[in-house]
Design an enzyme around this catalytic site. Structure first.
Site, short mmCIF file in Angstrom:
data_model
loop_
_atom_site.label_atom_id
_atom_site.label_comp_id
_atom_site.label_asym_id
_atom_site.label_seq_id
_atom_site.Cartn_x
_atom_site.Cartn_y
_atom_site.Cartn_z
N SER A 21 0.83 -1.20 0.00
CA SER A 21 0.00 0.00 0.00
C SER A 21 0.88 1.26 0.00
CB SER A 21 -0.96 -0.05 1.19
OG SER A 21 -1.98 0.91 1.05
N ASP A 77 -10.36 -3.53 -5.09
CA ASP A 77 -9.75 -2.90 -3.91
C ASP A 77 -10.62 -1.75 -3.42
OD1 ASP A 77 -8.05 -1.33 -2.18
OD2 ASP A 77 -6.31 -2.30 -3.06
N HIS A 117 -8.02 -5.18 -0.42
CA HIS A 117 -6.81 -4.39 -0.21
C HIS A 117 -5.82 -5.20 0.61
CE1 HIS A 117 -4.41 -0.74 -0.15
NE2 HIS A 117 -4.16 -0.99 1.12
#
Length: 327
Positions: A140, A267, A296
Site C-alpha cells: 500500500s 480494492d 486491499h
C-alpha cells in the site's frame, strides 16, 4: 514470469471480507525478531526503527515496507516476513518515522512518497548483510514509496528487484475514494484518521507547527488532514500538490529493476481506474497482475481449513526467480 491466477477462498469473494478478515482474525506463529533503532547522522538526525531477523550468511535479503499507519507488527507484514524467513531469505522491516517504538524526533512524521528512510535503511542493510543482493517488498503506502524510490534512483537504485502490493498509484483518486460516501469508506477513513490525528496532536503539543491540537481533532477527511498537516510539514502547497508530487504512477517509466505489481480490481481503497496500466505495459521492467478480487492487501485463498495468502506465494516465487535462490 507467469503466476497462478488468484482464486478467493470460499466465502471470501467480497472485497471487504478480503480486506478486513486477515487484519482482524489471522493468527501467526511467533517469529523472534530484533527491534533496532538506527541513529541517523546530521542533518537528518533522529533514528530509523527496524525489525530484523537474525542474519543468514550467503543469503539475499528483502526489506519490507508497511502501509499507512502500519508497523513491524502489522499482520500482513509479519506474514510476509515469516514466508520469506521460511524460504531462507534475510529479512528486515522498516518502520516509518512515528510508526515504530521510538518517539518522533521532529515534527515531520512520514508520508506516501518519503524515500529518505528507505535509502538509509538500504545503506545500512548492505553492510549488515555483507553486500548480498537485496530486494524490497512494499504494501500500500509502502509500495507507493518503494515505486517512487525506484523511479527516482532509476539505474542507480540499490535494489536487485521489488514487489509492490495494493499500491495507491494515484493518491488523489484514493483519497477521494476513502473520503467518499458509504459505510465502508467511512469505516476505513475513521480507522486511519484516529491514529493519524493522535500522532499529529502529539506533534502539535511538542513542536512549533502551523496547526493546533483543536484543528487536528477537527479533521474528518484525508483531504482535510493532508491540507492541514502533511502539506505544511513537508513544504507542499496543499493536499493536491502533495498527492501530485508523490503519486507513484509518474515514477513507473523510470524504473530499471524487475518489479512485480500485485493489485485487485475490487480494492476498496484504490479505484481500478487509478492503476496506470499503459505506463506499466510500456516498461519491460514492470509486471502487473490485477486479479478481479482480493480486496486491499488481502488475497486470501485456499480451503477454509487451510487459508493461505496468494500475495505471499506470488512475491516469494518472483523474488526467488529474480535473486536466483533455488539453491
Amino acid at each position: 514470469m507467469s503466476l497462478p491466477p488468484f482464486r478467493p477462498a470460499f466465502g471470501f469473494s467480497n472485497a471487504h471480507a478480503q480486506t478486513i478478515w486477515p487484519s482482524k482474525f489471522r493468527r501467526l506463529k511467533h517469529l523472534p525478531v530484533v527491534q533496532a533503532a538506527w541513529p541517523r547522522p546530521a542533518p537528518a538526525g533522529g533514528v530509523v526503527d527496524m525489525v530484523l531477523r537474525p542474519f543468514k550468511p550467503n543469503r539475499p535479503g528483502v526489506l519490507l515496507l508497511h502501509g499507512l499507519e502500519g508497523s513491524g507488527q502489522s499482520t500482513y507484514l509479519r506474514g510476509m516476513m515469516a514466508a520469506l524467513d521460511q524460504a531462507n531469505f534475510n529479512v528486515a522491516a522498516l518502520e516509518f518515522h512515528s510508526c515504530g517504538p521510538s518517539p518522533p524526533s521532529s515534527a515531520q512524521l512520514y508520508h506516501s512518497g518519503r524515500t529518505d528512510e528507505i535509502e538509509f535503511a538500504l545503506e545500512r542493510l548492505r553492510t549488515l548483510w555483507q553486500g548480498l543482493p537485496i530486494a524490497a517488498c512494499g504494501f500500500s503506502l509502502g509500495g507507493n514509496a518503494l515505486l517512487k524510490y525506484l523511479g527516482e534512483r532509476s539505474d542507480d537504485v540499490a535494489l536487485a528487484a521489488a514487489v509492490a502490493i495494493s499500491v495507491p498509484f494515484d493518491l488523489a483518486a484514493c483519497a477521494r475514494t476513502l473520503d467518499g460516501p458509504g459505510f465502508f469508506a467511512k469505516t476505513y477513513r475513521n480507522y486511519f484518521l484516529r491514529s493519524l490525528r493522535r500522532k499529529a496532536a502529539e506533534v502539535a503539543a511538542r513542536f512549533p507547527v502551523p496547526f493546533t491540537e483543536a484543528q487536528v481533532n477537527a479533521c474528518r477527511t484525508l483531504r482535510a488532514y493532508d491540507d492541514l498537516i502533511t502539506a505544511p510539514l513537508f513544504g507542499f502547497a496543499d493536499a493536491e500538490d502533495y498527492w501530485s508530487q508523490n503519486s507513484s504512477a509518474a515514477f513507473i517509466p523510470a524504473i530499471r529493476r524487475p518489479t512485480l505489481l500485485l493489485s485487485s480490481a475490487d480494492d476498496p481503497f484504490i479505484p481500478e481506474s487509478a492503476i496506470p496500466r499503459e505506463a506499466i505495459a510500456q516498461n519491460h521492467w514492470a509486471q502487473l497482475v490485477v486479479s478481479p478480487t482480493g480486496g486491499h492487501a488481502g488475497f486470501l485463498h485456499g480451503p477454509p481449513w487451510n487459508l493461505r495468502y496468494w500475495s505471499e506465494s506470488a512475491a516469494l516465487a518472483f523474488l526467488q526467480q529474480q535473486l536466483n535462490t533455488s539453491l
